[in-house]
Design a protein around this motif. Structure first.
Motif, PDB file in Angstrom:
ATOM      1  N   SER A 219       0.704  -1.180  -0.156  1.00 41.17           N
ATOM      2  CA  SER A 219       0.019   0.184  -0.074  1.00 41.17           C
ATOM      3  C   SER A 219       0.795   1.290   0.067  1.00 41.17           C
ATOM      4  N   THR A 220       0.122   2.312  -0.349  1.00 36.47           N
ATOM      5  CA  THR A 220       0.901   3.650  -0.420  1.00 36.47           C
ATOM      6  C   THR A 220      -0.070   4.666  -0.009  1.00 36.47           C
ATOM      7  N   VAL A 221       0.175   5.814   0.397  1.00 32.09           N
ATOM      8  CA  VAL A 221      -0.609   7.008   0.567  1.00 32.09           C
ATOM      9  C   VAL A 221      -0.262   8.175   0.145  1.00 32.09           C
ATOM     10  N   GLU A 222      -1.319   8.964  -0.474  1.00 32.55           N
ATOM     11  CA  GLU A 222      -0.961  10.206  -0.942  1.00 32.55           C
ATOM     12  C   GLU A 222      -2.078  11.283  -0.470  1.00 32.55           C
ATOM     13  N   THR A 223      -1.904  12.317  -0.118  1.00 31.76           N
ATOM     14  CA  THR A 223      -2.309  13.334   0.397  1.00 31.76           C
ATOM     15  C   THR A 223      -3.028  14.085  -1.057  1.00 31.76           C
ATOM     16  N   GLU A 224      -4.389  14.182  -1.393  1.00 28.57           N
ATOM     17  CA  GLU A 224      -4.783  14.769  -2.720  1.00 28.57           C
ATOM     18  C   GLU A 224      -5.489  15.967  -2.487  1.00 28.57           C
ATOM     19  N   GLN A 225      -6.068  16.289  -1.318  1.00 22.43           N
ATOM     20  CA  GLN A 225      -6.547  17.602  -1.120  1.00 22.43           C
ATOM     21  C   GLN A 225      -6.145  18.268   0.134  1.00 22.43           C
ATOM     22  N   TRP A 226      -5.730  19.248   0.541  1.00 17.49           N
ATOM     23  CA  TRP A 226      -5.433  20.144   1.614  1.00 17.49           C
ATOM     24  C   TRP A 226      -6.282  21.490   1.572  1.00 17.49           C
ATOM     25  N   LYS A 227      -7.170  21.596   2.233  1.00 15.82           N
ATOM     26  CA  LYS A 227      -7.945  22.985   2.219  1.00 15.82           C
ATOM     27  C   LYS A 227      -8.133  23.706   3.634  1.00 15.82           C
ATOM     28  N   GLU A 228      -7.750  24.937   3.917  1.00 14.72           N
ATOM     29  CA  GLU A 228      -7.887  25.473   5.011  1.00 14.72           C
ATOM     30  C   GLU A 228      -9.319  26.185   5.115  1.00 14.72           C
ATOM     31  N   LEU A 229      -9.952  25.837   5.958  1.00 15.60           N
ATOM     32  CA  LEU A 229     -11.465  26.240   6.159  1.00 15.60           C
ATOM     33  C   LEU A 229     -11.390  27.541   6.897  1.00 15.60           C
ATOM     34  N   LYS A 230     -12.800  28.221   6.732  1.00 15.40           N
ATOM     35  CA  LYS A 230     -12.846  29.310   7.576  1.00 15.40           C
ATOM     36  C   LYS A 230     -12.910  28.706   9.105  1.00 15.40           C
ATOM     37  N   GLY A 231     -12.421  29.717   9.727  1.00 17.18           N
ATOM     38  CA  GLY A 231     -12.468  29.261  11.339  1.00 17.18           C
ATOM     39  C   GLY A 231     -11.196  28.266  11.877  1.00 17.18           C
ATOM     40  N   GLY A 232     -10.242  28.142  10.640  1.00 18.30           N
ATOM     41  CA  GLY A 232      -9.150  27.546  11.005  1.00 18.30           C
ATOM     42  C   GLY A 232      -8.848  26.191  10.997  1.00 18.30           C
ATOM     43  N   VAL A 234      -8.788  22.416   9.177  1.00 19.09           N
ATOM     44  CA  VAL A 234      -7.771  21.978   7.719  1.00 19.09           C
ATOM     45  C   VAL A 234      -8.936  20.415   7.222  1.00 19.09           C
ATOM     46  N   ARG A 235      -9.163  20.603   5.938  1.00 19.78           N
ATOM     47  CA  ARG A 235      -9.861  19.502   5.415  1.00 19.78           C
ATOM     48  C   ARG A 235      -8.885  18.852   4.498  1.00 19.78           C
ATOM     49  N   ILE A 236      -8.720  17.526   5.027  1.00 22.17           N
ATOM     50  CA  ILE A 236      -7.556  16.544   4.181  1.00 22.17           C
ATOM     51  C   ILE A 236      -8.320  15.675   3.529  1.00 22.17           C
ATOM     52  N   GLU A 237      -7.981  15.342   2.186  1.00 22.53           N
ATOM     53  CA  GLU A 237      -8.370  14.093   1.738  1.00 22.53           C
ATOM     54  C   GLU A 237      -7.104  13.398   1.277  1.00 22.53           C
ATOM     55  N   GLN A 238      -7.250  12.055   1.531  1.00 16.59           N
ATOM     56  CA  GLN A 238      -5.804  11.240   1.292  1.00 16.59           C
ATOM     57  C   GLN A 238      -6.468   9.843   0.489  1.00 16.59           C
ATOM     58  N   THR A 239      -5.583   9.400  -0.278  1.00 21.27           N
ATOM     59  CA  THR A 239      -6.019   8.008  -0.853  1.00 21.27           C
ATOM     60  C   THR A 239      -4.987   6.959  -0.577  1.00 21.27           C
ATOM     61  N   ILE A 240      -5.613   5.835  -0.103  1.00 23.07           N
ATOM     62  CA  ILE A 240      -4.655   4.616   0.221  1.00 23.07           C
ATOM     63  C   ILE A 240      -4.633   3.711  -0.996  1.00 23.07           C
ATOM     64  N   TYR A 241      -3.501   3.589  -1.643  1.00 24.51           N
ATOM     65  CA  TYR A 241      -3.578   2.704  -2.857  1.00 24.51           C
ATOM     66  C   TYR A 241      -3.146   1.172  -2.291  1.00 24.51           C
ATOM     67  N   LEU A 280     -10.384  14.508   8.287  1.00 23.31           N
ATOM     68  CA  LEU A 280      -9.737  13.720   7.441  1.00 23.31           C
ATOM     69  C   LEU A 280     -10.400  12.819   6.540  1.00 23.31           C
ATOM     70  N   PHE A 281     -10.503  12.830   5.399  1.00 24.32           N
ATOM     71  CA  PHE A 281     -11.073  11.963   4.637  1.00 24.32           C
ATOM     72  C   PHE A 281     -10.247  10.801   3.742  1.00 24.32           C
ATOM     73  N   LEU A 282     -10.500   9.502   3.995  1.00 21.75           N
ATOM     74  CA  LEU A 282      -9.540   8.691   3.435  1.00 21.75           C
ATOM     75  C   LEU A 282     -10.340   7.800   2.261  1.00 21.75           C
ATOM     76  N   PHE A 283      -9.815   7.552   1.445  1.00 16.14           N
ATOM     77  CA  PHE A 283     -10.142   6.671   0.131  1.00 16.14           C
ATOM     78  C   PHE A 283      -9.222   5.716  -0.059  1.00 16.14           C
ATOM     79  N   VAL A 284      -9.818   4.549  -0.232  1.00 22.46           N
ATOM     80  CA  VAL A 284      -8.868   3.393  -0.534  1.00 22.46           C
ATOM     81  C   VAL A 284      -9.388   2.873  -2.055  1.00 22.46           C
ATOM     82  N   LYS A 285      -8.257   2.807  -2.728  1.00 23.79           N
ATOM     83  CA  LYS A 285      -8.366   2.703  -4.428  1.00 23.79           C
ATOM     84  C   LYS A 285      -7.602   1.484  -4.504  1.00 23.79           C
ATOM     85  N   VAL A 286      -7.947   0.700  -5.669  1.00 24.42           N
ATOM     86  CA  VAL A 286      -7.289  -0.485  -6.158  1.00 24.42           C
ATOM     87  C   VAL A 286      -6.394  -0.012  -7.351  1.00 24.42           C
TER      88      VAL A 286
END
Ligand SMILES: Nc1nc2c(ncn2[C@@H]2O[C@H](COP(=O)(O)OP(=O)(O)OP(=O)(O)O)[C@@H](O)[C@H]2O)c(=O)[nH]1
Ligand SMILES: [Mg+2]
Length: 307
Positions: A219-232, A234-241, A280-286
């Motif tokens: 497996s490997t992990v990548e950060t796909e999205q990093w967004k600073e939200l109002k109010g401080g 952080v919204r992060i999306e990562q994919t686990i391959y 943190l939002f994690l997605f698992v992709k084949v």
């Protein structure tokens, strides 16, 4: 005038220090101990570190740029070869090379595979016998002598990176032995890795701690999205391959329990790192052949071996 100032600046010292050794000997643990903060991921499994990561520490007038490297082992897969090549590249580019040996394992086959090529590297070298908390003192002397008979080490240290025993001596010696020169990084910087990459590494650490046998290596992990939200926050999306649907099922766990636990642990550590609330939002992709895809190597920070 400029020259006078740069002469004054050379009262400082600064240099690259590579930590190399077999997998699992405690290189990343020592980097964290020297930096004083966790910058490198650690697990009980071999081959946790995949690519060079720099931790930065200050000791007196010296800035130490500590290069964590993947463990050196007999590579089989393409990813393994890339990791081992990366480790030696780290050693060749450094001002000082420290070889770590696991006190309990001693000079086993894997340590020998590092000692051989190391004898030919021209930089000053130190031997660091780690995990001394696990063995009796008399055994250490024979180990240090045997290693010194193979490679000309400028210094030998006996430490426990885990308890911190002896770490201050290593730091002082490195500070005294890196070249004179200006610091490369601002005083408060502790790593040169981008936050997105560190966040992916944190999630990968949780995979290593939770998943068994071969799965972490598939497996490997990548950060796909990093967004600073109002109010401080952080919204992060990562994919686990992963490589197979069956592996995806294991990562998800029954009713999503495993991925949920991994996400909760990673979210907590990432929030500590960025000192802000994290979603943190994690997605698992084949991706059957991710380990043969140059794109994934860029994400990890490795050169893609052509064959
Ligand atoms: N008892 C003991 N355990 C240690 C010590 N240093 C590290 N460890 C443990 O050894 C294991 C491997 O540590 P890491 O720092 O990930 O080792 P590494 O050399 O970076 O490993 P790779 O990245 O896989 O090459 C972890 O479980 C650590 O907690 C030590 O001084 N004493
Ligand atoms: Mg490591």
């Amino acid at each position: 005038m400029d020259e006078i100032q740069s002469a004054a600046a050379s009262a400082t010292r600064c240099g690259f220090v590579a930590l190399i050794g077999a997998p699992n000997v405690g290189k990343s643990t020592l980097i964290n101990a020297l930096v004083g903060t966790k910058v490198a991921i650690v697990s009980h499994k071999v081959q946790t570190t995949r690519a060079l990561l720099r931790g930065i520490a200050i000791e007196g007038d010296a800035q130490l740029i500590l290069v964590d490297t993947p463990g050196i082992f007999a590579p089989k897969r393409r990813l393994d070869r890339a990791m081992v090549t990366n480790a030696w590249a780290g050693a060749h580019d450094a001002d000082i090379v420290c070889m770590l040996v696991d006190a309990k394992r001693g000079l086993d086959e894997e340590a020998e595979a590092v000692l051989g090529p190391l004898a030919d590297t021209p930089q000053p070298k130190a031997l660091i016998v780690n995990k001394v908390d696990l063995v009796d003192k008399p055994a250490l002397l024979a180990l240090a002598q045997a290693a010194n008979a193979r490679v000309k080490f400028a210094e030998t240290f006996m430490i426990s990176a885990l308890t911190g025993d002896g770490v201050a001596d290593v730091k002082r010696w490195l500070a005294a032995n890196v070249p004179a020169g200006p610091w490369h990084y601002p005083e408060d910087q502790i790593t040169d890795a981008p936050l997105r990459q560190l966040a992916a590494e944190i999630t990968r650490e949780k995979l290593y701690l939770r998943l068994h046998q071969e799965l972490p290596y598939r497996s490997t992990v990548e950060t796909e999205q990093w967004k600073e939200l109002k109010g401080g926050a952080v919204r992060i999306e990562q994919t686990i391959y992963v490589e197979r649907e069956s592996q995806r099922k294991i990562v998800l766990g029954k009713g999503g329990a495993t991925i949920k636990a991994i996400g909760a642990e990673a979210r907590r550590d990432i929030a500590d790192m960025v000192e802000a609330p994290v979603h943190l939002f994690l997605f698992v992709k084949v991706r059957e052949r991710w380990a043969d895809d140059p794109e994934r190597y860029r994400g990890i920070g490795l050169e893609f071996p052509k064959d």
